[in-house]
Design an enzyme around this catalytic site. Structure first.
Site, mmCIF file in Angstrom:
data_model
loop_
_atom_site.group_PDB
_atom_site.id
_atom_site.type_symbol
_atom_site.label_atom_id
_atom_site.label_comp_id
_atom_site.label_asym_id
_atom_site.label_seq_id
_atom_site.Cartn_x
_atom_site.Cartn_y
_atom_site.Cartn_z
ATOM 1 N N CYS A 1 0.854 -1.181 0.000
ATOM 2 C CA CYS A 1 0.000 0.000 0.000
ATOM 3 C C CYS A 1 0.892 1.233 0.000
ATOM 4 O O CYS A 1 1.391 1.647 1.030
ATOM 5 C CB CYS A 1 -0.905 -0.004 1.225
ATOM 6 N N LEU A 2 1.127 1.766 -1.172
ATOM 7 C CA LEU A 2 1.979 2.953 -1.280
ATOM 8 C C LEU A 2 1.339 3.846 -2.331
ATOM 9 O O LEU A 2 1.081 3.405 -3.449
ATOM 10 C CB LEU A 2 3.407 2.553 -1.687
#
Ligand SMILES: [Zn+2]
Ligand SMILES: [Zn+2]
Ligand SMILES: [Zn+2]
Ligand SMILES: [Zn+2]
Ligand SMILES: [Zn+2]
Ligand SMILES: [Zn+2]
Ligand SMILES: [Zn+2]
Ligand SMILES: [Zn+2]
Lengths: 488, 199
Positions: free
Chosen positions: B92-93
């Site tokens: 999750c970036l």
């Protein structure tokens, strides 16, 4: 004295021509129209090596005037006697304007050099005096790379161009800048100053001038409250002019790559390039621009901008970088452009509170008049009857109970659709793939969204929405959702 | 693959190879196939983090629409981190999602992931269990992350307490990774982990 020099000059010209080109020069001639102040049009064949003085000698008798009493106007400038036709960048069937000189404001002062005098009594046409380098930035400031080029000006030899989308050639072409009177649309118009940047050209009423067609009328139009303004437009340089109405749309974001800026996407240096309207002026090659458009189009990442239309911003993610002239998307192939138009229409349907048919291969846009009606029938498309809320087959009761068996093939439904408004709003082949069996509408914007993999955390991909939602709950994505049904 | 994507990735590949980070062994990238559609990345665990001393392998898939869409990146090496799924390695970036911009490169992606290892963002978690532990019991989180780094990424810190507990579950017939995941999720409480595994 100068007429003798000119005579000698033209003899020399013709001799040189004979020497270099032989008989070919005849086919080289330009067929030009000359519009006179009386309103008549003369058709003449001009030799490219002739100068404006020669032209005056041809035209003056037809007007009942002496050559000295005539001035020739083209592209916003009175042309000087010594300019040759070939220097004027005239295309076949271009129109020159011949106007009777009322009275020369003043005779040139003795101290003036010949060149100054020439400047005062006429010059090269605007298209020749302007270099596109002036238009490298929207605010008119030259960028540093160009300034370097100017200092070693021998390098700037390659001809720079404006680029246009030509509706006749249906392609990206070199364009020619032309000028006419803002009020009476006559080309017999001279500008007071050269445009310095794209704003001067694209925004109306930036540059003033003198309308030679009917100076009294145009100057006094608004009781002298406003000066007479120039209006700029573009012509395609690659087909014979079809008359004064034959115009092309300037694709002003396409520019000559004078300072060899590499493409943001592929890092190639090419010419011309697409310069995005962001403060940084990010550059892509035209191939990458097309690729960028197609990628964003297929993902519905274009924006339906209220004023600009269906458009895109800089791929580097810059703020305030929307493409304002949507004709730039004409760089796409015909099929892609048709898809662009379809998606734009669909986006309009969604913005107007309509829905898109979720049936695979259909995707008909449906405008719904009654906002409370949940039963939607795809009347003009596949006939599918579905629930507006969950986009599954129509059902009675709560949505989650995936009972899609209740397809009362509705011969009407409780809403009406205007066929004309939605006729064009069909998804094409490409989106058939995207709308698979498992789609649910984004709870915020109702765009059918496909689930990718096992994660229940959905992010709406539609431009401007980006809503985070839960596939199971069909509401906001919460910590609760993570805890109880993150994967499935 | 469209020419643009391949051409661009080739250049970026060279950029990474020549970068000073590679010289310092901080990041690395290798080709998986000739068509440049898939690459293998490697980042070193940043110093002063539980990941120090570990080497983390990344799967990098380059979409046809690159660079207008981000590369699909996943941790191949199992890792205990709030923003990386301990199950799938999904990351999750923001720059790998909606904040991607065409001006970013493989090098910026690798460096951003390395930065993510230094500074987790527990409020935007990919792994809720890890994120909860990170927020509520930072010490326990660090022990767990360091242990995972030791086991899966070649980190130097052996934690015999953890190893013992895992062995006890393995002796009960539980697969080793399953045992480690359960213990990690229950703050190394052997009783609760056992309960969960046999429930
Ligand atoms: Zn044309
Ligand atoms: Zn006028
Ligand atoms: Zn490119
Ligand atoms: Zn930009
Ligand atoms: Zn339908
Ligand atoms: Zn429903
Ligand atoms: Zn949405
Ligand atoms: Zn939920």
């Amino acid at each position: 004295m100068s007429s003798i020099i000119n005579a000698i000059k033209s003899i020399l010209h013709s001799m040189l021509q004979l020497f270099w080109f032989g008989k070919k020069t005849i086919t080289n001639s330009l067929s030009i129209y000359i519009k006179t102040s009386g309103g008549s049009t003369i058709s003449v064949d001009l030799d490219p090596t002739w100068d404006i003085k020669n032209v005056k000698e041809i035209v003056a008798p037809k007007l009942g005037l002496e050559p000295e009493e005539v001035k020739i106007i083209f592209a916003g400038k009175e042309l000087g006697d010594n300019i040759t036709i070939s220097e004027c960048d005239l295309g076949q069937k271009s129109i020159l304007h011949a106007v009777k000189i009322k009275s020369r404001p003043k005779l040139p002062q003795p101290r003036h050099s010949l060149i100054d005098e020439d400047e005062e009594q006429g010059s090269k046409p605007l298209c020749e005096t302007l270099r596109d380098t002036m238009f490298s930035n929207e605010d008119g400031s030259r960028n540093s790379a160009n300034a370097e080029d100017d200092s070693s000006s021998t390098k700037v030899d390659k001809k720079v161009h404006f680029y246009v989308f030509c509706p006749t050639c249906k392609a990206l072409k070199h364009g020619k800048l032309r000028v006419r009177c803002h009020f009476c649309k006559s080309g017999a118009f001279t500008v007071h100053s050269d445009p310095q940047n794209w704003n001067d050209v694209l925004i109306p009423k930036q540059i003033t001038g003198l309308c030679e067609n009917s100076p009294e009328l145009c100057a006094n139009l608004l009781d002298n409250l406003e000066p007479t303004f120039a209006e700029f437009y573009f012509k395609c340089s690659e087909h014979t002019s079809l008359g004064e109405q034959d115009q092309a749309v300037p694709l002003y974001l396409i520019r000559p790559n004078l300072s060899n800026v590499p493409c943001l996407a592929c890092a190639d240096v090419s010419d011309p390039v697409f310069v995005f309207p962001c403060p940084e002026g990010h550059v892509t090659c035209l191939d990458c621009f097309r690729q960028y458009c197609i990628t964003k189009l297929n993902e519905r990442q274009f924006w339906q901008h209220p004023e600009l239309g269906y458009t895109l911003a800089c791929p580097a993610g810059c703020v305030d970088s929307f493409i304002k002239e949507i004709h730039h998307f004409r760089l796409l192939t015909d099929n892609q452009y048709a898809q662009y138009q379809r998606f734009g229409t669909e986006e309009f349907v969604l913005r107007s509170g309509g829905v898109l048919c979720p049936q695979p291969g259909c995707g008909m846009g449906i405008l719904v008049d009654d906002p409370d009606c949940m039963k939607i029938t795809c009347i003009n498309g596949c006939g599918y009857v579905f629930c507006r809320n969950c986009l599954q087959g129509y059902h009675i009761g709560e949505c989650d109970s995936v009972e899609d068996g209740l397809k009362n093939s509705g011969s009407g439904g409780c809403y009406s659709v205007d066929p004309a408004r939605v006729a064009d709003a069909r998804w094409d082949e490409a989106s058939k793939v995207a709308i698979k069996v498992l789609t649910k509408p984004c709870p915020k914007c109702r765009t059918p969204t496909e689930r990718d993999g096992g994660c229940m955390h959905m992010i709406c991909t539609r431009a401007g929405c980006g809503f985070h939602w839960c596939w199971v709950c069909q509401t906001d994505w919460t910590r609760d959702c993570m805890g109880s049904h993150w994967f499935g | 693959m469209a020419n643009i994507a391949a051409q661009r990735i080739k250049r970026e590949f060279k950029e990474v190879i020549k970068s000073e980070e590679v010289a310092k062994c901080a990041i690395k990238v290798e080709l998986v196939n000739d068509s440049y559609t898939e690459l293998k990345g490697e980042i070193a665990g940043p110093p002063d983090t539980p990941y120090e001393g570990g080497t983390f392998v990344l799967e990098i898939k380059v979409p046809e629409t690159y660079p207008f869409n981000p590369p699909k990146v996943r941790f191949m090496t199992k890792i205990w981190h709030p923003n990386i799924s301990s199950v799938t390695g999904a990351i999750c970036l923001d720059i790998l999602k909606d904040q991607w911009a065409a001006a970013m490169t493989l090098r910026t992606v690798l460096l951003s992931l390395q930065a993510l290892l230094s500074a987790a963002e527990p409020d935007d978690p990919q792994d809720a269990v890890v994120a909860k532990q990170y927020r509520e019991n930072l010490e326990m989180f660090q022990i767990t992350a360091r242990h995972w780094t030791n086991v899966y990424a070649g980190g130097p810190h052996v934690n015999s307490d953890c190893d013992d507990k895992i062995r006890r579950l393995v002796d009960m017939g539980i697969e080793e990774h399953q045992a480690r995941a359960a213990l990690s999720s229950y703050n190394w409480d052997l009783e609760r982990a056992t309960e969960q595994l046999f429930s």
